[in-house]
Design an enzyme around this catalytic site. Structure first.
Site, PDB file in Angstrom:
ATOM      1  N   ASN A  58     -26.179  -6.203  36.589  1.00  0.00           N
ATOM      2  CA  ASN A  58     -27.550  -5.045  36.773  1.00  0.00           C
ATOM      3  C   ASN A  58     -28.417  -5.677  37.891  1.00  0.00           C
ATOM      4  O   ASN A  58     -28.341  -7.005  38.560  1.00  0.00           O
ATOM      5  CB  ASN A  58     -28.860  -4.225  36.158  1.00  0.00           C
ATOM      6  CG  ASN A  58     -29.574  -5.649  35.371  1.00  0.00           C
ATOM      7  OD1 ASN A  58     -28.506  -6.654  34.784  1.00  0.00           O
ATOM      8  ND2 ASN A  58     -30.998  -5.611  34.904  1.00  0.00           N
ATOM      9  N   GLU A  60     -32.106  -5.160  40.311  1.00  0.00           N
ATOM     10  CA  GLU A  60     -33.319  -4.501  40.469  1.00  0.00           C
ATOM     11  C   GLU A  60     -33.836  -4.909  41.893  1.00  0.00           C
ATOM     12  O   GLU A  60     -33.690  -5.965  42.291  1.00  0.00           O
ATOM     13  CB  GLU A  60     -33.985  -4.676  39.458  1.00  0.00           C
ATOM     14  CG  GLU A  60     -33.347  -4.749  38.313  1.00  0.00           C
ATOM     15  CD  GLU A  60     -34.153  -5.262  36.235  1.00  0.00           C
ATOM     16  OE1 GLU A  60     -35.745  -5.929  36.727  1.00  0.00           O
ATOM     17  OE2 GLU A  60     -34.490  -4.224  35.559  1.00  0.00           O
ATOM     18  N   CYS A  69     -27.198  -0.397  38.000  1.00  0.00           N
ATOM     19  CA  CYS A  69     -26.874  -0.661  35.914  1.00  0.00           C
ATOM     20  C   CYS A  69     -25.620  -1.248  36.695  1.00  0.00           C
ATOM     21  O   CYS A  69     -25.275  -1.708  37.626  1.00  0.00           O
ATOM     22  CB  CYS A  69     -26.286   0.276  35.524  1.00  0.00           C
ATOM     23  SG  CYS A  69     -27.708   1.509  35.052  1.00  0.00           S
ATOM     24  N   GLU A  71     -22.953  -1.793  34.543  1.00  0.00           N
ATOM     25  CA  GLU A  71     -21.809  -0.349  34.742  1.00  0.00           C
ATOM     26  C   GLU A  71     -21.789   0.139  36.486  1.00  0.00           C
ATOM     27  O   GLU A  71     -20.397   0.329  36.604  1.00  0.00           O
ATOM     28  CB  GLU A  71     -21.834   0.849  33.454  1.00  0.00           C
ATOM     29  CG  GLU A  71     -22.144   0.463  32.256  1.00  0.00           C
ATOM     30  CD  GLU A  71     -23.751   0.346  31.809  1.00  0.00           C
ATOM     31  OE1 GLU A  71     -24.898  -0.095  32.453  1.00  0.00           O
ATOM     32  OE2 GLU A  71     -24.239   0.289  31.412  1.00  0.00           O
ATOM     33  N   CYS A 102     -26.389   4.675  30.626  1.00  0.00           N
ATOM     34  CA  CYS A 102     -27.267   5.024  31.099  1.00  0.00           C
ATOM     35  C   CYS A 102     -26.608   6.727  31.234  1.00  0.00           C
ATOM     36  O   CYS A 102     -25.369   6.580  31.321  1.00  0.00           O
ATOM     37  CB  CYS A 102     -28.111   4.956  32.037  1.00  0.00           C
ATOM     38  SG  CYS A 102     -28.042   5.075  33.435  1.00  0.00           S
ATOM     39  N   CYS A 105     -24.024   6.667  34.650  1.00  0.00           N
ATOM     40  CA  CYS A 105     -23.500   5.597  34.367  1.00  0.00           C
ATOM     41  C   CYS A 105     -22.736   6.268  33.663  1.00  0.00           C
ATOM     42  O   CYS A 105     -20.802   6.535  34.395  1.00  0.00           O
ATOM     43  CB  CYS A 105     -23.516   4.027  33.617  1.00  0.00           C
ATOM     44  SG  CYS A 105     -24.474   2.984  34.740  1.00  0.00           S
TER      45      CYS A 105
HETATM   46  N1  THU Z   1     -29.573  -1.236  32.861  1.00  0.00           N
HETATM   47  C1  THU Z   1     -28.424  -1.976  32.281  1.00  0.00           C
HETATM   48  O1  THU Z   1     -27.467  -2.499  33.669  1.00  0.00           O
HETATM   49  N2  THU Z   1     -27.074  -0.864  32.125  1.00  0.00           N
HETATM   50  C2  THU Z   1     -27.278   0.004  30.899  1.00  0.00           C
HETATM   51  O2  THU Z   1     -26.609  -0.112  29.924  1.00  0.00           O
HETATM   52  C3  THU Z   1     -28.367   0.198  30.188  1.00  0.00           C
HETATM   53  C4  THU Z   1     -29.951  -0.225  31.434  1.00  0.00           C
HETATM   54  C5  THU Z   1     -30.448  -1.552  33.242  1.00  0.00           C
HETATM   55  C6  THU Z   1     -31.228  -1.429  33.995  1.00  0.00           C
HETATM   56  C7  THU Z   1     -32.112  -2.277  34.176  1.00  0.00           C
HETATM   57  O3  THU Z   1     -31.642  -2.783  35.812  1.00  0.00           O
HETATM   58  C8  THU Z   1     -32.183  -2.940  33.075  1.00  0.00           C
HETATM   59  O4  THU Z   1     -31.424  -2.763  32.546  1.00  0.00           O
HETATM   60  C9  THU Z   1     -33.635  -2.278  32.052  1.00  0.00           C
HETATM   61  O5  THU Z   1     -33.462  -0.314  32.205  1.00  0.00           O
END
Ligand code: THU
Length: 146
Positions: A58, A60, A69, A71, A102, A105
């Site tokens: 991920n 941010e 994310c 994925e 999520c 994704c």
């Molecule tokens: N996140 C993912 O990368 N994949 C998931 O399946 C759930 C959430 C990340 C997004 C964000 O950077 C952090 O987790 C918190 O939501």
């Protein structure tokens, strides 16, 4: 024995070596996560139909809303490298509870990868197993645009 246990051997962990390799790859990718805001590091490993592994973490940033994310990073990396057929994706996240992809994704995995297997894991081992079809029943996709 439940489906989520079919590749497990209580003595030696994950029995299917490809799944063990995918979990290890997702764990390693997770180490690269840019998660300064949530502190929630996620790694993904997408297996192509010919056995190649494309990973993602991920990412941010300060706007929060532009977060991508793990994925989706793995999927977009794979697509951008020319891969078009996929077998499964492994997602590694810290919680003891299964941490499934999520909604956005799920949509993109459905559209670009189809009804692939989704294997969930944490830092200790596998926590769940699904298909995208189970996670996204009645999907919207290009077939409905005709
Ligand atoms: N996140 C993912 O990368 N994949 C998931 O399946 C759930 C959430 C990340 C997004 C964000 O950077 C952090 O987790 C918190 O939501």
């Amino acid at each position: 024995m439940s489906d989520s246990n079919v590749d497990r051997d209580p003595g030696s962990g994950i029995r299917d070596p490809k799944i063990a390799e995918l979990i290890a790859a997702a764990r390693a990718a997770r180490e690269h996560a840019c998660a300064d805001f949530s502190r929630f590091k996620v790694g993904a490993a997408l297996e192509t139909i010919d056995g190649a592994i494309v990973t993602g973490c991920n990412v941010e940033n300060a706007t929060y809303g532009l977060t991508v994310c793990a994925e989706r990073i793995a999927l977009f990396k794979a697509l951008s490298e020319g891969h078009r057929k996929f077998r499964r994706i492994v997602v590694v996240a810290p919680p003891d509870a299964p941490t499934p992809p999520c909604g956005p994704c799920r949509q993109l995995l459905w559209e670009f990868a189809g009804d692939i297997e989704v294997i969930l894991a944490n830092l200790h081992g596998e926590t769940g197993r699904h298909t995208i079809g189970e996670l996204l029943p009645q999907p919207f996709d290009a077939r409905l645009l005709k």
